[in-house]
Structures are given as structure tokens and as C-alpha cells.
Design a protein around this motif. Structure first.
Motif, short mmCIF file in Angstrom:
data_model
loop_
_atom_site.label_atom_id
_atom_site.label_comp_id
_atom_site.label_asym_id
_atom_site.label_seq_id
_atom_site.Cartn_x
_atom_site.Cartn_y
_atom_site.Cartn_z
N PRO A 51 0.82 -1.22 0.00
CA PRO A 51 0.00 0.00 0.00
C PRO A 51 0.86 1.27 0.00
CG PRO A 51 -0.84 -1.54 1.61
CD PRO A 51 0.45 -2.09 1.13
N PHE A 52 1.91 1.29 0.76
CA PHE A 52 2.79 2.46 0.80
C PHE A 52 3.45 2.67 -0.56
CE2 PHE A 52 6.96 4.39 1.67
CZ PHE A 52 6.52 5.59 2.21
N ARG A 53 3.92 1.59 -1.16
CA ARG A 53 4.56 1.69 -2.47
C ARG A 53 3.60 2.21 -3.52
NH1 ARG A 53 6.02 -3.21 -2.78
NH2 ARG A 53 4.39 -3.96 -4.17
N GLU A 54 2.34 1.74 -3.49
CA GLU A 54 1.34 2.19 -4.44
C GLU A 54 1.02 3.67 -4.24
OE1 GLU A 54 -1.87 -0.54 -3.87
OE2 GLU A 54 -0.92 -2.10 -5.06
N MET A 55 1.00 4.10 -2.98
CA MET A 55 0.73 5.50 -2.69
C MET A 55 1.87 6.38 -3.24
SD MET A 55 0.35 7.43 0.98
CE MET A 55 2.08 7.17 1.33
N ILE A 56 3.11 5.96 -3.04
CA ILE A 56 4.26 6.74 -3.51
C ILE A 56 4.27 6.77 -5.05
CG2 ILE A 56 6.78 6.78 -3.61
CD1 ILE A 56 5.63 7.71 -0.96
N GLU A 57 3.95 5.64 -5.69
CA GLU A 57 3.92 5.61 -7.14
C GLU A 57 2.81 6.51 -7.71
OE1 GLU A 57 3.54 1.46 -7.99
OE2 GLU A 57 5.68 1.06 -7.69
N ALA A 58 1.72 6.65 -6.95
CA ALA A 58 0.62 7.49 -7.40
C ALA A 58 0.99 8.98 -7.35
CB ALA A 58 -0.64 7.23 -6.59
N LEU A 59 1.90 9.33 -6.47
CA LEU A 59 2.30 10.73 -6.37
C LEU A 59 3.16 11.05 -7.54
CD1 LEU A 59 3.24 11.04 -2.61
CD2 LEU A 59 1.24 11.95 -3.75
#
Length: 59
Positions: A51-59
Motif C-alpha cells: 500500500p505504501f509503495r502504491e501511494m508513492i507511485e501514485a504521487l
């Protein structure tokens, strides 16, 4: 130290075979089990951080 040829090549080879060749140590079963544990722990950490990785990739 200057080079001196060995007086008897066959004797030299026998001495090297006798004293300088080390047999590989058998791998303990605990080390094999620890490798499996590490793989499982890394897979778990990768899944937990998704989830953290997906959030960072979305930014």
C-alpha cells in the motif's frame, strides 16, 4: 626471496594434495531452513509495504 625450483615435482604435488586441499564443509540443515525463512519474511515485507509503495507511485 629468490625462486628455487622444487627438487622433486612428484613429491611437491603429493605434499600439496595432502596439506592444502580443503574439503568443503557440508551445509547444515539449519542454514537451509533459515534461507527459507528469509525468503518468506521478505515476501511478507514486500506484501506489507505494497500500500505504501502504491501511494508513492501514485504521487
Amino acid at each position: 626471496m629468490s625462486y628455487r625450483s622444487y627438487p622433486n615435482a612428484d613429491r611437491a604435488r603429493r605434499q600439496v594434495d595432502r596439506h592444502h586441499v580443503q574439503q568443503p564443509a557440508p551445509i547444515p540443515t539449519m542454514r537451509v531452513a533459515m534461507a527459507d525463512w528469509v525468503v518468506a519474511a521478505l515476501e511478507s515485507a514486500l506484501e506489507a509495504g505494497r500500500p505504501f509503495r502504491e501511494m508513492i507511485e501514485a504521487l
